[in-house]
Scaffold this active site. Structure first.
Site, PDB file in Angstrom:
ATOM      1  N   ASP A  74       9.906 -10.284  45.785  1.00 14.67           N
ATOM      2  CA  ASP A  74      10.371 -11.668  45.813  1.00 14.67           C
ATOM      3  C   ASP A  74      11.333 -11.936  46.964  1.00 14.67           C
ATOM      4  O   ASP A  74      11.831 -13.052  47.119  1.00 14.67           O
ATOM      5  CB  ASP A  74      11.013 -12.055  44.476  1.00 14.67           C
ATOM      6  CG  ASP A  74      12.210 -11.191  44.118  1.00 14.67           C
ATOM      7  OD1 ASP A  74      12.242 -10.012  44.525  1.00 14.67           O
ATOM      8  OD2 ASP A  74      13.120 -11.687  43.426  1.00 14.67           O
ATOM      9  N   ASP A 160      20.438 -10.417  45.826  1.00 16.84           N
ATOM     10  CA  ASP A 160      20.463  -9.873  44.464  1.00 16.84           C
ATOM     11  C   ASP A 160      21.503  -8.760  44.399  1.00 16.84           C
ATOM     12  O   ASP A 160      21.537  -7.889  45.275  1.00 16.84           O
ATOM     13  CB  ASP A 160      19.092  -9.311  44.090  1.00 16.84           C
ATOM     14  CG  ASP A 160      18.027 -10.382  43.952  1.00 16.84           C
ATOM     15  OD1 ASP A 160      18.381 -11.570  44.014  1.00 16.84           O
ATOM     16  OD2 ASP A 160      16.847 -10.020  43.784  1.00 16.84           O
ATOM     17  N   ASP A 192      23.787 -15.090  43.671  1.00 25.02           N
ATOM     18  CA  ASP A 192      22.693 -14.815  42.725  1.00 25.02           C
ATOM     19  C   ASP A 192      23.044 -15.334  41.333  1.00 25.02           C
ATOM     20  O   ASP A 192      24.126 -15.074  40.810  1.00 25.02           O
ATOM     21  CB  ASP A 192      22.474 -13.298  42.696  1.00 25.02           C
ATOM     22  CG  ASP A 192      21.418 -12.843  41.712  1.00 25.02           C
ATOM     23  OD1 ASP A 192      20.591 -13.678  41.304  1.00 25.02           O
ATOM     24  OD2 ASP A 192      21.415 -11.643  41.371  1.00 25.02           O
ATOM     25  N   HIS A 365      20.653  -7.326  38.149  1.00 25.04           N
ATOM     26  CA  HIS A 365      21.366  -8.564  38.473  1.00 25.04           C
ATOM     27  C   HIS A 365      22.670  -8.660  37.688  1.00 25.04           C
ATOM     28  O   HIS A 365      22.737  -8.289  36.518  1.00 25.04           O
ATOM     29  CB  HIS A 365      20.482  -9.773  38.166  1.00 25.04           C
ATOM     30  CG  HIS A 365      19.230  -9.820  38.963  1.00 25.04           C
ATOM     31  ND1 HIS A 365      19.144 -10.449  40.185  1.00 25.04           N
ATOM     32  CD2 HIS A 365      18.004  -9.300  38.720  1.00 25.04           C
ATOM     33  CE1 HIS A 365      17.913 -10.322  40.656  1.00 25.04           C
ATOM     34  NE2 HIS A 365      17.202  -9.627  39.789  1.00 25.04           N
ATOM     35  N   HIS A 387      19.034 -18.433  43.556  1.00 27.48           N
ATOM     36  CA  HIS A 387      18.208 -17.459  42.840  1.00 27.48           C
ATOM     37  C   HIS A 387      18.233 -17.683  41.329  1.00 27.48           C
ATOM     38  O   HIS A 387      18.830 -16.924  40.573  1.00 27.48           O
ATOM     39  CB  HIS A 387      18.645 -16.026  43.148  1.00 27.48           C
ATOM     40  CG  HIS A 387      18.587 -15.636  44.581  1.00 27.48           C
ATOM     41  ND1 HIS A 387      18.045 -16.449  45.551  1.00 27.48           N
ATOM     42  CD2 HIS A 387      19.027 -14.520  45.231  1.00 27.48           C
ATOM     43  CE1 HIS A 387      18.146 -15.855  46.730  1.00 27.48           C
ATOM     44  NE2 HIS A 387      18.729 -14.693  46.560  1.00 27.48           N
TER      45      HIS A 387
END
Length: 552
Positions: A74, A160, A192, A365, A387
C-alpha cells in the site's frame, strides 16, 4: 505575496491503502509513497486499484523525486504504474529498495528507473525540499518517517509507524530525533491514523515470538506458518523457533521466497546455517522435524496455502494432524476468503491456530497513546491526520485538539483536496484530479464505471442474447429470433419461458417491420424493452438483454 506549500493526497485518505502524497512548492514537486489498494467486493474482475496520477503526469517536469517510507504494497505497489508515466528518481531504504526492484523488474522497468538507497539519518535535497529519513518501528524493517524541510517550515510525515520498545531487530523508533525536531519547531505533522480507535499501546512484535515458542515447544506435528511475505520480523522468529527445536524449514510461495532472499542478502534477516531445505526434501524427514513457511495469510485463491488446502499444490497437501499457524489478521475485505481457507483446513483434520483464538499477530500501527507521544514530541503548529477511513481521521483530529493543537489549525482532508500551508496559516484550496484507477490484467484504467456497472448487472441477473437475421434487400425477417442465455436460467428446465421469450421477440420484430421501424437502433430498443417487461412480469428479474442483428 509569498508562495504557499501545497499538499495533495492522491490516496490514503478516507480509505486504507493506496497511499500517495504530493508536496508542491513553486517549481518543485516531491512525491511520498506510491501505493496500491485492493478492490472492493463489487469491483468484479479488478485485480488492484491505484491512484489517479493525472495531476502528476501534467506536471511531470516539476517532479524532483519519489521517496518511499517502507516496502508494503500500500506504499510501493503502484510504483511500476506511476514510474511508467513519470521519469523521476526513487529514494528508499535498503529493504524497501530491494522489494521495489523486484516489483519494477516484473514490469520491465528496472533498467530505466534510478533507485537511490538511503539509510535513517541521511538527508537528501530535492529541489527546494530537504528530506531526512528517521528510523521508526513497523511490521517491516527499514521503515522511516520523513522530516521534510520546506521554504515555509518543517513538516513531519510519519508514514506507518508504532513505538516498539523491544523490536525483533533494528532498534527502537528514534523518538530522540522527533523530540529534537519538535524543540526546533515543527510547522505541521502528517500522522498515521490507522489504529487511532485503539486505546493504550500496541503490543511488541517480540510478544509474537514468545507465543510461537510455546506452539513449537513439545510439538510432534508438522508445522505450517503463514504470514505476510513482507513481515520479515515474523519470519525471523519462525526461523529462530525452528532452529531452537531442531526443525528444518521449507519456504513456498513466490512473494515469500523473494522477500526472504532480498531481506537475507541485505542483512535484514539471519538464516541459521543448514536450516533451509527444498520442498522436495520434506518427505525424507519425520513430521516433527519440519516447518513450512508459506504465503496465503489472506486466503488468496492463488496462494500456496490455499492450494495446499484445496489439493492444488504440486508438492504439499494438508494432512490430518498438521498444525497450521496463521500469524496475521485479515485485511478488511478479506475476512470471507480467510474464513473459507480456515474451514477447509479444519475439514482436512488440521489443527489451526489463528488470530481469533490466539495472540499470533500484533499490529504495525500506533495505538492512541503512541500517537499522542509523537504529537507531544513534535509539538506541531498544524496537524493533518492521514492514512485512514474518515472516522479514523476525525478521531485523530479530536485527539490532537485534546493534546493542545488549536482546532482551527487541524485539517481533515480528502483525496484530491489541496491543502495550502504557510508559516502562519493552513487552509483548503482547490482540488486536483483524483480517484481510483482500476487495473484488470494488463489493462490500466480501461475498466471504468460503465464496465463495472455491466459486470455487476451480469453477476446479479445474467444475460440474454437475441439473434436476428434480416434481409438486406427489404428488411424482412430471414431467420430467428434465437435466444441464448448465460447466468440467467438453465434452458432445458425453462423451455416454456424460452418459448414465450421467442414469441415476444418475434411479435416485436414483426411489429417493427410492419411499421417500417427497422433501423437497428429502434429495433434493438424495442426488443430490449418488450423482453425486459415480460421477464420482470414473469420472473421479477432484470437480466442484461443484448440484441444481435445481422443483414444477409
Amino acid at each position: 505575496m509569498s508562495e504557499k506549500l501545497k499538499i495533495i493526497a492522491l490516496g490514503g485518505l478516507n480509505e486504507v491503502g493506496k497511499n500517495l502524497t504530493v508536496y508542491e512548492y513553486g517549481a518543485d514537486i516531491l512525491i511520498v509513497d506510491c501505493g496500491l489498494g485492493f478492490p472492493d467486493d463489487d469491483m468484479y474482475g479488478v485485480d488492484i486499484v491505484i491512484p489517479d496520477i493525472t495531476y502528476l503526469v501534467k506536471n511531470k517536469n516539476r517532479i524532483r523525486g519519489i521517496v518511499l517510507t517502507h516496502g508494503h504494497e500500500d506504499h510501493i505497489g503502484a510504483l511500476p504504474y506511476v514510474i511508467s508515466e513519470l521519469s523521476a528518481p526513487v529514494y528508499a531504504t535498503p529493504l524497501t529498495a530491494g522489494l521495489t526492484q523486484l516489483k519494477l523488474a516484473e514490469h520491465g522497468l528496472l533498467e530505466t528507473t534510478e533507485i537511490k538507497i538511503k539509510k535513517p539519518g541521511d538527508t537528501i535535497k530535492l529541489g527546494c525540499f530537504k528530506v531526512e529519513f528517521i528510523h521508526v518501528n513497523h511490521s517491516i524493517p527499514d521503515t522511516v518517517a520523513l522530516a521534510i524541510k520546506t521554504p515555509v517550515g518543517m513538516i513531519v510525515h510519519t508514514g506507518d509507524f508504532k513505538i516498539d520498545t523491544t523490536p525483533v531487530s533494528g532498534g527502537m523508533i528514534d523518538l530522540a530525533r522527533l523530540g529534537e525536531l519538535g524543540n526546533r519547531g515543527v510547522l505541521a505533522l502528517f500522522s498515521d491514523s490507522t489504529n487511532v480507535e485503539r486505546q493504550g499501546y500496541s503490543a511488541s512484535e517480540s510478544k509474537v515470538g514468545e507465543r510461537l515458542d510455546k506452539l513449537f515447544r513439545g510439538c510432534d506435528q508438522r508445522i505450517l506458518v503463514t504470514t505476510f511475505a513482507s513481515n520479515v520480523h515474523r519470519v525471523q522468529q519462525v526461523l529462530d523457533c525452528a532452529e531452537k527445536y531442531g526443525r528444518r524449514v521449507a519456504v513456498t510461495g513466490r512473494s515469500m521466497e523473494n522477500a526472504l532472499r532480498v531481506s537475507s542478502e541485505l542483512g535484514c534477516i539471519t538464516i541459521p546455517d543448514g536450516i533451509l531445505m527444498e520442498l522436495s526434501q520434506i518427505k525424507n524427514l519425520p513430521q516433527d522435524r519440519v516447518v513450512i513457511i508459506t504465503t496465503g495469510s489472506q486466503g488468496e485463491p492463488l496462494s500456496a496455502l490455499y492450494r495446499m488446502a484445496f489439493s492444488g499444490h504440486r508438492q504439499i497437501e494438508i494432512m490430518a494432524g498438521d498444525k497450521v499457524i496463521i500469524s496475521s489478521s485479515a485485511v478488511p475485505g478479506n475476512e470471507r476468503m480467510v474464513s473459507r481457507v480456515i474451514d477447509e483446513l479444519f475439514r482436512r483434520g488440521a489443527e489451526v491456530i489463528y488470530d481469533k483464538i490466539s495472540d499470533l499477530h500484533v499490529s504495525g500501527h500506533a495505538y492512541q497513546e503512541e500517537l499522542k507521544m509523537v504529537m507531544a514530541l513534535t509539538k506541531p503548529k498544524f496537524f493533518v491526520p492521514i492514512h485512514g477511513e474518515h472516522r479514523h481521521l476525525c478521531t485523530h483530529a479530536r485527539i490532537a485538539a485534546q493534546m493542545g493543537v488549536n482546532p482551527n489549525n487541524i485539517v481533515i482532508s480528502d483525496i484530491g483536496q489541496i491543502i495550502e500551508l504557510t508559516s502562519k496559516s493552513i487552509c483548503k484550496g482547490g482540488t486536483a484530479p483524483s480517484g481510483k484507477v482500476l487495473v484488470d490484467g494488463t489493462g490500466v484504467g480501461d475498466v471504468g464505471a460503465v464496465v463495472l456497472r455491466d459486470r455487476k448487472h451480469l453477476a446479479k441477473d445474467g444475460m440474454i442474447v437475441v439473434i436476428v437475421n434480416l434481409s438486406s434487400e427489404d428488411g424482412s425477417l430471414v431467420t430467428g429470433p434465437d435466444i441464448l442465455t448465460r447466468g440467467f436460467i438453465y434452458v432445458k428446465e425453462s423451455e416454456e419461458l424460452m418459448r414465450e421469450l421467442k414469441d415476444v421477440a418475434l411479435n416485436t420484430i414483426e411489429q417493427c417491420i410492419y411499421e417500417k421501424a427497422t433501423d437497428w437502433t429502434s429495433l434493438k430498443s424495442s426488443i430490449k424493452a418488450d423482453l425486459s417487461a415480460h421477464l420482470y412480469k414473469k420472473t421479477k428479474r432484470n437480466p442484461m438483454i443484448l440484441p444481435v442483428i445481422t443483414e444477409i
